[in-house]
Enzyme design. Structure first.
Site, mmCIF file in Angstrom:
data_model
loop_
_atom_site.group_PDB
_atom_site.id
_atom_site.type_symbol
_atom_site.label_atom_id
_atom_site.label_comp_id
_atom_site.label_asym_id
_atom_site.label_seq_id
_atom_site.Cartn_x
_atom_site.Cartn_y
_atom_site.Cartn_z
ATOM 1 C CE LYS A 185 -3.906 1.956 2.628
ATOM 2 N NZ LYS A 185 -4.806 1.759 3.794
ATOM 3 C CB SER A 210 -8.061 3.675 2.722
ATOM 4 O OG SER A 210 -7.248 3.068 3.717
ATOM 5 C CB SER A 230 -8.473 0.686 5.490
ATOM 6 O OG SER A 230 -9.239 1.844 5.346
#
Ligand code: GLN
Length: 483
Positions: free
Chosen positions: A76, A151, A175
């Site tokens: 990420k 996210s 997330s």
């Protein structure tokens, strides 16, 4: 080759069926071919990946072993990566190349994992749809008109579409678990303090926690093993021994007490999801688990408390992005105040600005007691509810999300309707508990997740239950058409 799980890759590499270099090239070609449909990567690091893959192959040739040695992954884009853009999904950091590796990145690299690139995400990890990224929305491989969740939506879409076997994510209010649920993956948020936050760009420091996204619980165990552990660089890292997460996957569920909170089935839950959750409960009962109805009476206050605490911490954390030291700087500032104002106004998108304003308001003199302090008290009550529940049960089970993935843009005009999607996930962050989401079926062709929560440091128990469930169901093996 791209259909293999991490566990299968580890066996294939050990048996010399293929090399890490071959596998890496295959996946890079697949990304080049398919990612334009998904937008799951912000930055690809092909050269670095091939270098790491060759190094892993050389280590294997020298007799080294290890489940992650030569395994392709993605990070990420809020984990700092030395010399590689680390954007956090924001224009503010579009030009930022991190001067060091996050602990998670260096630990996985040391274990021999091969990083193919940095995955797309909601700006500063604020969101549940991956629509707030400066680099554009990520598409859900199960239906390209729908969101993949957020996210960590880029990590989720890439793994679900078989562009990667696994990826890192972070979970501040859901997330990891929510995008896992919306893309048919298994995702685990560890106990707060289990995985180092050093080099992980902060959203809300008392809630943020890194963890794995993969297709199976078995793979989450492998990736988590490479991420977890005490780190003196992170003052909230916990010096607790890291167990072998793969060791107890096959423990029998006979007599396991599963608590099902009535508050998880309240108004707002899609009845078709409720039905799939009940089906998963029956499956676990067949495996010997005992179901107990329980209550988490303060759960109704979780969203308001979270949406005070998280923005409050964010407003403080994001004050460092001022156009002076790093990140976006406006053109020709008149003076220092103009530099701050315009750099921040230009660098941050609307959702981030909204959260900074809410947080600064909640922390301001005169409102602190009314909002922030109250929210912290609720946080304690929620933790107490869990502690009481875990005196009676070993694990808590419910839906991960109230609805399946929504259409891109559907919630844009109403941020609160997106905040409500976090109702089942944020309690674990407020209490610091570990949680896992696993595939449990489909509604209108879109994946649905079941969430498991466990007491502190019982990630192994979550992985054990999910693995046993996955040995007896095949939801997690389904792949989206076209990928
Ligand atoms: N959807 C939640 C938020 O926007 C959680 C995000 C996260 O876990 N990073 O705050």
């Amino acid at each position: 080759m791209h259909q293999m799980t991490l566990a299968e890759i580890a066996r294939g590499l050990a048996d010399k069926k293929f090399s890490s270099e071959e596998l890496t090239k295959t996946l890079l070609a697949r990304i080049a071919q398919l990612d334009p449909q998904l937008n799951s990567f912000i930055t690809l690091t092909e050269d670095l990946a091939l270098e790491q893959a060759k190094a892993a192959d050389a280590r294997r040739a020298n007799g080294e072993t290890g489940a992650l040695l030569g395994a392709p992954i993605g990070h990420k884009d809020l984990f700092c990566t030395l010399g590689v853009r680390t954007s956090c999904g924001s224009k503010m950091l579009d030009n930022f190349k991190a001067p060091y590796d996050a602990t998670v990145v260096s630990k996985l690299a040391a274990a021999g994992a091969v990083s193919l690139g940095k995955t797309n995400m909601d700006e500063f990890a604020m969101g549940s749809a991956n629509e707030s990224s400066y680099y554009g929305a990520v598409k859900n491989p199960w239906n390209l008109e729908h969101v993949p969740g957020g996210s960590s939506g880029g990590s989720a879409a890439a793994v679900a579409a078989r562009l990667l076997p696994a990826a890192t994510g972070t979970d501040t209010g859901g997330s990891i678990r929510q995008p896992a649920a919306l893309t048919n993956l298994t995702g685990l948020k560890p106990t707060y303090g289990r995985v180092s936050r050093w080099g992980m760009i902060a959203y809300a420091s008392s809630l943020d926690q890194g963890g794995p996204l993969a297709r199976t619980a078995e793979d989450c165990a492998i990736l988590l093993q490479g991420m977890a552990g005490f780190d003196p660089q992170d003052s909230t890292s916990i010096d607790e021994p890291v167990p072998d997460f793969s060791a107890n996957l096959n423990t029998s569920l006979q007599g396991l007490r599963i608590g099902v909170p009535k508050e998880f089935f309240s108004e707002g839950l899609d009845p078709r999801i409720a039905e799939l959750v009940h089906t998963s409960i029956k499956e676990l009962e067949k495996l010997g688990a005992v179901i107990k109805p329980i209550s988490l009476p303060n759960m109704q206050h979780a969203i308001p408390a979270y949406y005070v605490i998280a923005p409050a911490e964010a407003s403080s954390n994001l004050s460092r992005f001022d156009g002076v030291r790093f990140g976006h700087r406006c053109e020709d500032p008149k003076d220092l105040t103009d530099l701050y104002k315009r750099s921040r106004a230009e660098g941050f998108g609307p959702e981030v600005q909204r959260r900074i304003l809410v947080g600064a308001y909640a922390l301001s003199a005169g409102y602190y007691d009314a909002y922030y302090l109250q929210a912290q008290k609720i946080r304690r009550l929620i933790k107490n509810d869990f502690m009481a529940a875990f005196n009676e049960v070993d694990i808590i089970l419910g839906p991960t999300t109230p609805n399946p993935a929504w259409k891109i843009g559907a919630k844009n005009s109403d941020p609160v309707s997106a905040y409500l999607e976090d109702v089942y996930t944020i309690t674990a962050n407020l209490a610091g508990l570990p949680g896992l989401s696993m595939p449990a079926g489909f509604v209108d062709g879109l994946p649905v997740g079941v969430q498991l929560l466990a007491p502190y440091f019982q990630e192994g128990r979550l992985l054990n239950v999910a693995h046993q469930y996955q040995l007896n169901t095949d939801w997690h093996t389904r792949s989206p058409a076209g990928f």
